[in-house]
Each structure stands twice: as structure tokens, then as C-alpha cells.
Design a protein around this motif. Structure first.
Motif, mmCIF file in Angstrom:
data_model
loop_
_atom_site.group_PDB
_atom_site.id
_atom_site.type_symbol
_atom_site.label_atom_id
_atom_site.label_comp_id
_atom_site.label_asym_id
_atom_site.label_seq_id
_atom_site.Cartn_x
_atom_site.Cartn_y
_atom_site.Cartn_z
ATOM 1 N N ALA A 42 -3.361 13.238 -6.118
ATOM 2 C CA ALA A 42 -3.314 12.279 -7.229
ATOM 3 C C ALA A 42 -2.267 11.198 -6.968
ATOM 4 O O ALA A 42 -2.529 10.005 -7.125
ATOM 5 C CB ALA A 42 -3.027 13.008 -8.538
ATOM 6 N N VAL A 43 -1.093 11.631 -6.515
ATOM 7 C CA VAL A 43 -0.037 10.657 -6.221
ATOM 8 C C VAL A 43 -0.400 9.858 -4.960
ATOM 9 O O VAL A 43 -0.228 8.642 -4.907
ATOM 10 C CB VAL A 43 1.332 11.364 -6.048
ATOM 11 C CG1 VAL A 43 2.426 10.342 -5.761
ATOM 12 C CG2 VAL A 43 1.683 12.174 -7.289
ATOM 13 N N THR A 46 -2.914 7.111 -5.705
ATOM 14 C CA THR A 46 -2.251 6.003 -6.393
ATOM 15 C C THR A 46 -1.509 5.125 -5.376
ATOM 16 O O THR A 46 -1.583 3.896 -5.425
ATOM 17 C CB THR A 46 -1.254 6.546 -7.441
ATOM 18 O OG1 THR A 46 -1.933 7.538 -8.210
ATOM 19 C CG2 THR A 46 -0.740 5.468 -8.360
ATOM 20 N N GLU A 47 -0.820 5.760 -4.430
ATOM 21 C CA GLU A 47 -0.079 5.012 -3.406
ATOM 22 C C GLU A 47 -1.038 4.311 -2.436
ATOM 23 O O GLU A 47 -0.816 3.167 -2.067
ATOM 24 C CB GLU A 47 0.859 5.952 -2.628
ATOM 25 C CG GLU A 47 1.983 6.561 -3.470
ATOM 26 C CD GLU A 47 2.876 5.510 -4.101
ATOM 27 O OE1 GLU A 47 3.325 4.617 -3.372
ATOM 28 O OE2 GLU A 47 3.115 5.559 -5.329
ATOM 29 N N LYS A 50 -2.263 1.021 -3.289
ATOM 30 C CA LYS A 50 -1.293 -0.089 -3.227
ATOM 31 C C LYS A 50 -1.192 -0.686 -1.823
ATOM 32 O O LYS A 50 -0.523 -1.697 -1.625
ATOM 33 C CB LYS A 50 0.107 0.428 -3.610
ATOM 34 C CG LYS A 50 0.256 0.826 -5.059
ATOM 35 C CD LYS A 50 1.711 1.247 -5.294
ATOM 36 C CE LYS A 50 1.833 2.100 -6.540
ATOM 37 N NZ LYS A 50 3.062 2.925 -6.498
ATOM 38 N N ILE A 51 -1.782 -0.024 -0.828
ATOM 39 C CA ILE A 51 -1.638 -0.518 0.547
ATOM 40 C C ILE A 51 -2.574 -1.696 0.789
ATOM 41 O O ILE A 51 -3.790 -1.546 0.706
ATOM 42 C CB ILE A 51 -1.948 0.591 1.580
ATOM 43 C CG1 ILE A 51 -1.058 1.819 1.331
ATOM 44 C CG2 ILE A 51 -1.745 0.065 3.011
ATOM 45 C CD1 ILE A 51 -1.395 3.010 2.216
ATOM 46 N N SER A 144 3.466 12.869 -0.807
ATOM 47 C CA SER A 144 2.238 12.120 -1.064
ATOM 48 C C SER A 144 2.200 10.744 -0.417
ATOM 49 O O SER A 144 1.132 10.267 -0.046
ATOM 50 C CB SER A 144 2.044 11.977 -2.571
ATOM 51 O OG SER A 144 1.835 13.252 -3.114
ATOM 52 N N THR A 145 3.355 10.088 -0.272
ATOM 53 C CA THR A 145 3.348 8.765 0.345
ATOM 54 C C THR A 145 2.973 8.876 1.820
ATOM 55 O O THR A 145 2.230 8.043 2.351
ATOM 56 C CB THR A 145 4.712 8.070 0.155
ATOM 57 O OG1 THR A 145 4.956 7.991 -1.249
ATOM 58 C CG2 THR A 145 4.728 6.676 0.740
ATOM 59 N N ASP A 146 3.443 9.947 2.468
ATOM 60 C CA ASP A 146 3.028 10.192 3.845
ATOM 61 C C ASP A 146 1.520 10.426 3.925
ATOM 62 O O ASP A 146 0.869 9.998 4.880
ATOM 63 C CB ASP A 146 3.748 11.425 4.406
ATOM 64 C CG ASP A 146 5.117 11.087 4.981
ATOM 65 O OD1 ASP A 146 5.196 10.128 5.757
ATOM 66 O OD2 ASP A 146 6.086 11.799 4.672
ATOM 67 N N ALA A 148 -0.737 9.235 1.841
ATOM 68 C CA ALA A 148 -1.381 7.932 1.626
ATOM 69 C C ALA A 148 -1.399 7.137 2.927
ATOM 70 O O ALA A 148 -2.419 6.560 3.310
ATOM 71 C CB ALA A 148 -0.636 7.157 0.541
ATOM 72 N N ALA A 149 -0.272 7.133 3.614
ATOM 73 C CA ALA A 149 -0.169 6.400 4.880
ATOM 74 C C ALA A 149 -1.150 6.977 5.901
ATOM 75 O O ALA A 149 -1.820 6.228 6.619
ATOM 76 C CB ALA A 149 1.262 6.483 5.415
ATOM 77 N N ALA A 152 -4.724 6.042 5.477
ATOM 78 C CA ALA A 152 -5.008 4.681 5.939
ATOM 79 C C ALA A 152 -5.040 4.562 7.457
ATOM 80 O O ALA A 152 -5.855 3.836 8.006
ATOM 81 C CB ALA A 152 -3.975 3.711 5.362
#
Ligand code: SF4
Lengths: 428, 167
Positions: A42-43, A46-47, A50-51, A144-146, A148-149, A152
Motif C-alpha cells: 500500500a505504501v 503510493t510512492e 510519485k515517480i 516500501s520506498t525501496d 517502489a523503486a 520501477a
């Protein structure tokens, strides 16, 4: 000549496109699989949104999304998180989305579906992603940011960890399993003894360990702070890969003269069933020394001990016996496959006849979510992996970590007890 | 960037289950998460913390789960940074990725008491205990991580990578 490397270093070098790497190097690696559950996804989603420039995921066949923590959803908030992940899976045509009823707990589901293999690099939005080291993969948990990255780019930056070797000497005693070995190892290392490090498990005792036991041990590497925990690939590993249909993998062996910052030797012949008492997983005792501790709940399952072998161990103890009147025993097979196998082998019948609750696969009580949350002052014997304050419910409840044999024996005795003692007290 | 505030001091192994308990992990909003920060370790924390305050802790801060909301909850509660003797690895990554400044400093932790006023010169890693006048220096981060922070976090770096990869 190239620098001699550990197993972890070899896998990382290969995935960074380098001939060799050394501890401390900061590298970027190509990933073979990126996993998230409904909380981390979920987080991450969301991140990800934003990319700039990331309108598609890098590879929809290399992402696995597994609802597992608060599922089947316990309330509106968790249903919303699951829905976010489900919608994302549909939008990006993610090939490996394991809907409730077709999956279970992430770390049980991925190996049994042939999604992880030797020599691979796997990251997951869950700290127990280290589990896949059991099959000889480099696997680690990230935030979670990792994730998201990685959605991508399919890449991750990391600092190459130094390696610590854990050697398990001699054979295992009866009623001693992977859980007891890893609880001993964490006790030796301390909860931050392996911070930033790779644990490499070796030694003659490994031949006695099934894949199930290895997954249990790799799972808990993080409880010593490790980045990953890894097992050598042997005949047991290859037989498992064949059974689950895992093909096309690469086997890496550590070089003989590879560098380890520390070597810990553990004599398995001396290990008896273990229990880690509050509030840290390194607070390990022999089960036989804890008789004066009564508990109100027993939990058998989770990503640490929710595989079929764990269920069989619990059933072996519970067969023909009854759960103590003052205890709630909750058995949670780790996946739908494990659940079905339990039914076929008659284990569910054994559990229910003994007076256990048998739940659909879920993380549930492990994270104080649902299906067995503890009240003020309650104690639980549990095959989970963390006994931090408040982990399973009220901040004044307590969790005692152990393997399925001791958890089941305790459920019958009413106090912390190993299988041998139970046999003397309550013969089956 | 200069961080300034009161030090809230805690011990070893402050785990993510006490930073933000599992029962609140269904929240996403930083402010909502912040209302429960450190609740299971110190129920008074959210009452006494003021914007800009710092957490000062012993070894292995943030051990346990990968929940990124642990770093987010601290930010949501108004915490401007964390000084510890050491950090657990996932928390360390999450802090960098989400922009929560963290500083490793053994002497600093020993030299700061709960309630002291401290300032941190983030760029140079210099920690000053205003209550005693003593200064300490934090461990330097590897250049790559400094670049990540300077760039504004991991996602900006990813955007750059995506452009490189599409060439
Ligand atoms: S069973 Fe427990 S430790 Fe395992 S993934 Fe679920 S919450 Fe995490």
C-alpha cells in the motif's frame, strides 16, 4: 586471481555485473523477484505513483503480491489496503498475485510455488524475506520506498555485507528442529550481533535439515540483525526445486578461502528444545528450565513454522491428547497448499479432536492483528519469530518463542514443557 | 540543515513494534501514525514531544520489522532526527529513503541526558549538547548515501536511473 568470495558475495557480484565484490562496496544489483504484502504494498504503490517516468512496472512477471497480514480482512482499514494492492495488480497485470483462498503467508507461498531459487536475488517489503536464503538465494527485507523503486527499475542499491559463518556440528537430537538451532545461534550472536552482515549456515548437521527447517532458520536471520542468511545448495535443495517445478537456477559455492569476520561453532548434539522468553529473540533458554511458566494461548503456524512438516510435528504431539482446559490452541497452516495437505493427512482432524482452533492461512496473531490477540497479562507460547513488547496484543502480554514440538506439548501440559517430559506426564 | 530540540533518551534495541505497534500499521497518514509513536515504550512520549525534538538511543535502534511507517511515525510526531549508537539495517535504509535524518554517535549518546537541549548540524554531523556545551561528531555516511539524501531521497535517484535506462 579473483578475490575469494563467500556465497553471498558471489551472488551479488553476478547480479551487479562484476567479477568480484568486497564487503563495504556500494553496488546496484539486478533483482530476480520483488515481493510485497498488503501493508508494504500500500505504501509502495503510493510512492511508485510519485515517480516521474514510471508509468509501468519494470517486469510484471517478476513481482509477487501476497495479501497475508490482516487477511481475510479484519476491518475496513485493512480491506482498503488490500484493495489498493489488488487494484494495482490488475492495473499492471501482475502475474503473481495470490488472492485470499489461493495463497497464504508470503514466505510460505513463494517457495512452494517455485518462485524462488538458488543463486537468485530477491527483495521483499517484509523483514522476513530472508526466508528464501534457505534455498540458497540472496534475499533481504526492505521498506516500501525501496519496493517502489524496484517496481520501477528492477534494481536495488546496497552495501555488500561482510559474512559470518555459523557451523552446525554433529547430528540433531530427537525433537530438535531448525527453530531450536536458529534460536541458539541468535542467542550466541545477540539481536544485533549480525547487523549489516550475511549469515552463512554450514556444517555436518545440515544434512539432517529439511528445506522446511532451513526456511525457518533463514527466516529468523533478521532476528540477529542480519541482512540475509544463506544455506549452501545440496541434494536436499535440488530435490525440493524439482518437486516445486523450479528450473533454470545457478548454484554458487563459497570459495574455500573466502573471508568471514567471525565463525560461530554450535554443537547440535548439546541442543535441547529451546524457548526465547520476553522481550527479545536472543533471550533463549532450554524448555526444560521453564516449567513454572503457565500460558493461556498457544499459536502454531506463521512464516516461521507454518509448513507441512511443522504441522506434522504438532500433530504428532497432539494425536490422542487434549489441549489443557485453560489454554486456547490456535493452529494456522501457512498456505492453502499446506492446509489442504493437513486435511489429506488427517492432521486437521487430530487438531480439532485435541481441542484446537484451525484457522485459514494468515499472519493474524503473529503481528497482533487478529485471530488470537492477547489481553493484559496473558502469556502465549508461539512458533512465531518475535517476542517484542506488545507484538501479539496488549503491551503487558508476553510471547515465548519456540518450535512446534514444544508449542504443542505446552498446549497439552498448560505450562512450558518439552515433548519428552509430556510423554512422561501425559502419555498419548 | 540545523536540527534543534529536546533529547528524548531511550535504551538499546528500541524495536519497530514499540515505535509503531502492529495494530496501527493499517494507517498511512504520517500525522495519524505520529499520534501513536513509541506508545508501547513510553505512553507519555507523544504528550511531551515538541516539533523539532530528537530521539537519542543506545544500540540497534529500529530493529525488527521492515515497516517503513516506523520512520514515518517518528516524523509524524514531530521528531526531527534520531541519534543512536547504532541502527538496525532496514530502519537505516528506510530513514534515508524517507528523509528522516539519522546519526550514529557513541560518545554523543553517552554524553546526552534525557531532557538535554541538543543541536545537530546535519551536513557536518556535528552534535552539540547545549545543556553541557560539549560537541560530538557522528559517523560519516558513505558518499552514495549522502548523494541520495542531497538528491531528496531514493525516488529522485530512481527518476534519474529511468532516464538513463531509456537511453
Ligand atoms: S507470519 Fe508474522 S513474521 Fe511472518 S510475515 Fe506474517 S507477520 Fe511477518
Amino acid at each position: 586471481m579473483a578475490r575469494p568470495m563467500t556465497m553471498t558475495e558471489k551472488i551479488l557480484a553476478a547480479h551487479a555485473g562484476k567479477a568480484s565484490v568486497a564487503p563495504g562496496d556500494i553496488i546496484s544489483i539486478e533483482l530476480d523477484l520483488v515481493m510485497a504484502n498488503e501493508l508494504s504494498a500500500a505504501v509502495a504503490i503510493t510512492e511508485f505513483r510519485k515517480i516521474k517516468g514510471a508509468d509501468k512496472v519494470w517486469d510484471r512477471s517478476k513481482i509477487a503480491l501476497v495479501p497475508s497480514h490482516f487477511t481475510p480482512n479484519k476491518d475496513i482499514a485493512t480491506a482498503t489496503l488490500s484493495k489498493m494492492m489488488r487494484d494495482f495488480a490488475t492495473e499492471h497485470a501482475i502475474e503473481n498475485y495470490f488472492e485470499v483462498g489461493r495463497g497464504g503467508i508470503e514466505h510460505v507461498v513463494l517457495p512452494e510455488n517455485g518462485m524462488v531459487g538458488p543463486g537468485e536475488t530477491i527483495i521483499g517489503g517484509d523483514s522476513h524475506t530472508t526466508t528464501y536464503g534457505g534455498i540458497g538465494a540472496f534475499a533481504t527485507g526492505v521498506g516500501s520506498t525501496d519496493i517502489a523503486a524496484a517496481f520501477a527499475t528492477g534494481e536495488m542499491w546496497l552495501r555488500v555485507p561482510h559474512s559470518i559463518k555459523i557451523v552446525f556440528e554433529n547430528g540433531l537430537r530427537q525433537y530438535v528442529s531448525g527453530k531450536d538451532l536458529i534460536l541458539r545461534a541468535i542467542n550466541e550472536l545477540g539481536v544485533d550481533g549480525a547487523t549489516y552482515a550475511a549469515l552463512e549456515f554450514t556444517g555436518p548437521a545440515l544434512k539432517d535439515l529439511s528445506m522446511s527447517g532451513r526456511f525457518t532458520m533463514a527466516n529468523m536471520s533478521i532476528e540477529a540483525g542480519a541482512k540475509n542468511g544463506i544455506f549452501p545448495v545440496d541434494a536436499t535443495t535440488e530435490a525440493y526445486c524439482a518437486a516445486v517445478g523450479k528450473k533454470n537456477y545457478t548454484i554458487y559455492h563459497a570459495d574455500k578461502d573466502a573471508e568471514y569476520t567471525q565463525t560461530v561453532v554450535i554443537d547440535c548434539a548439546k541442543i535441547e528444545p529451546q524457548v526465547a522468553i520476553p522481550w527479545l529473540p536472543d533471550n533463549t533458554r532450554n524448555a526444560s528450565d521453564l516449567h513454572d511458566i503457565t500460558v493461556q494461548q498457544a499459536v502454531i503456524g506463521t512464516c516461521t513454522n507454518g509448513r507441512i512438516e511443522d504441522m506434522r510435528q504438532a500433530a504428532e504431539i497432539l494425536k490422542g491428547r487434549k489441549v489443557h482446559p485453560s489454554i486456547r490452541a490456535i493452529v494456522i497452516p501457512g498456505s492453502q497448499k499446506v492446509y489442504m495437505q493437513c486435511i489429506k493427512e488427517g492432521l486437521v482432524e487430530t487438531f480439532i479432536e485435541a481441542g484446537c482452533v484451525v484457522s485459514t492461512p494468515t499472519c493474524g496473531p503473529c503481528v497482533g492483528g487478529h485471530m488470537g490477540v492477547l489481553a493484559d497479562g496473558e502469556r502465549c507460547i508461539s512458533t512465531t519469530n518475535r517476542n517484542f513488547r506488545g507484538r501479539m496484543g496488549h503491551v503487558k502480554s508476553e510471547v515465548y518463542l519456540t518450535g512446534p514440538y514444544v508449542a504443542a506439548s505446552t498446549a497439552v501440559a498448560g505450562y512450558i514443557c518439552g515433548p519428552e517430559e509430556l510423554q512422561a506426564k501425559v502419555p498419548a | 540543515m540545523i536540527l534543534k530540540g529536546t533529547a528524548h533518551k531511550y535504551g538499546k534495541n528500541v524495536d519497530t513494534d514499540v515505535i509503531i505497534p502492529g495494530r496501527y500499521c493499517n494507517l498511512i497518514d504520517p500525522v495519524e501514525l505520529g499520534k501513536h509513536a513509541l506508545e508501547d515504550l513510553d505512553v507519555n512520549f507523544v504528550k511531551k514531544v515538541k516539533p523539532g525534538d530528537l530521539i537519542v538511543a543506545d544500540t540497534n535502534f529500529g530493529c525488527g520489522s521492515s515497516r517503513e511507517v516506523a520512520a514515518v511515525a517518528l516524523k509524524g510526531a514531530g521528531v526531527s532526527g534520531v541519534v543512536a549508537k547504532s541502527f538496525a539495517r532496514i530502519f537505516y535504509r528506510n530513514a534515508i529513503n524517507t528523509g528522516l535524518p539519522i546519526f550514529e554517535c557513541v560518545e554523543g549518546v553517552d554524553g546526552i541526558k534525557d531532557g538535554d537541549t541538543i543541536t545537530v548540524d546535519a551536513a557536518n554531523g556535528v552534535i552539540t549538547n547545549e545543556s553541557t556545551g560539549k560537541t560530538y561528531s557522528a559517523t560519516q555516511m558513505p558518499p552514495f548515501m549522502q548523494d541520495l539524501i542531497a538528491m531528496g531521497g531514493l525516488l529522485r535517484y530512481v527518476e534519474k536511473r529511468l532516464v538513463e535506462k531509456s537511453k
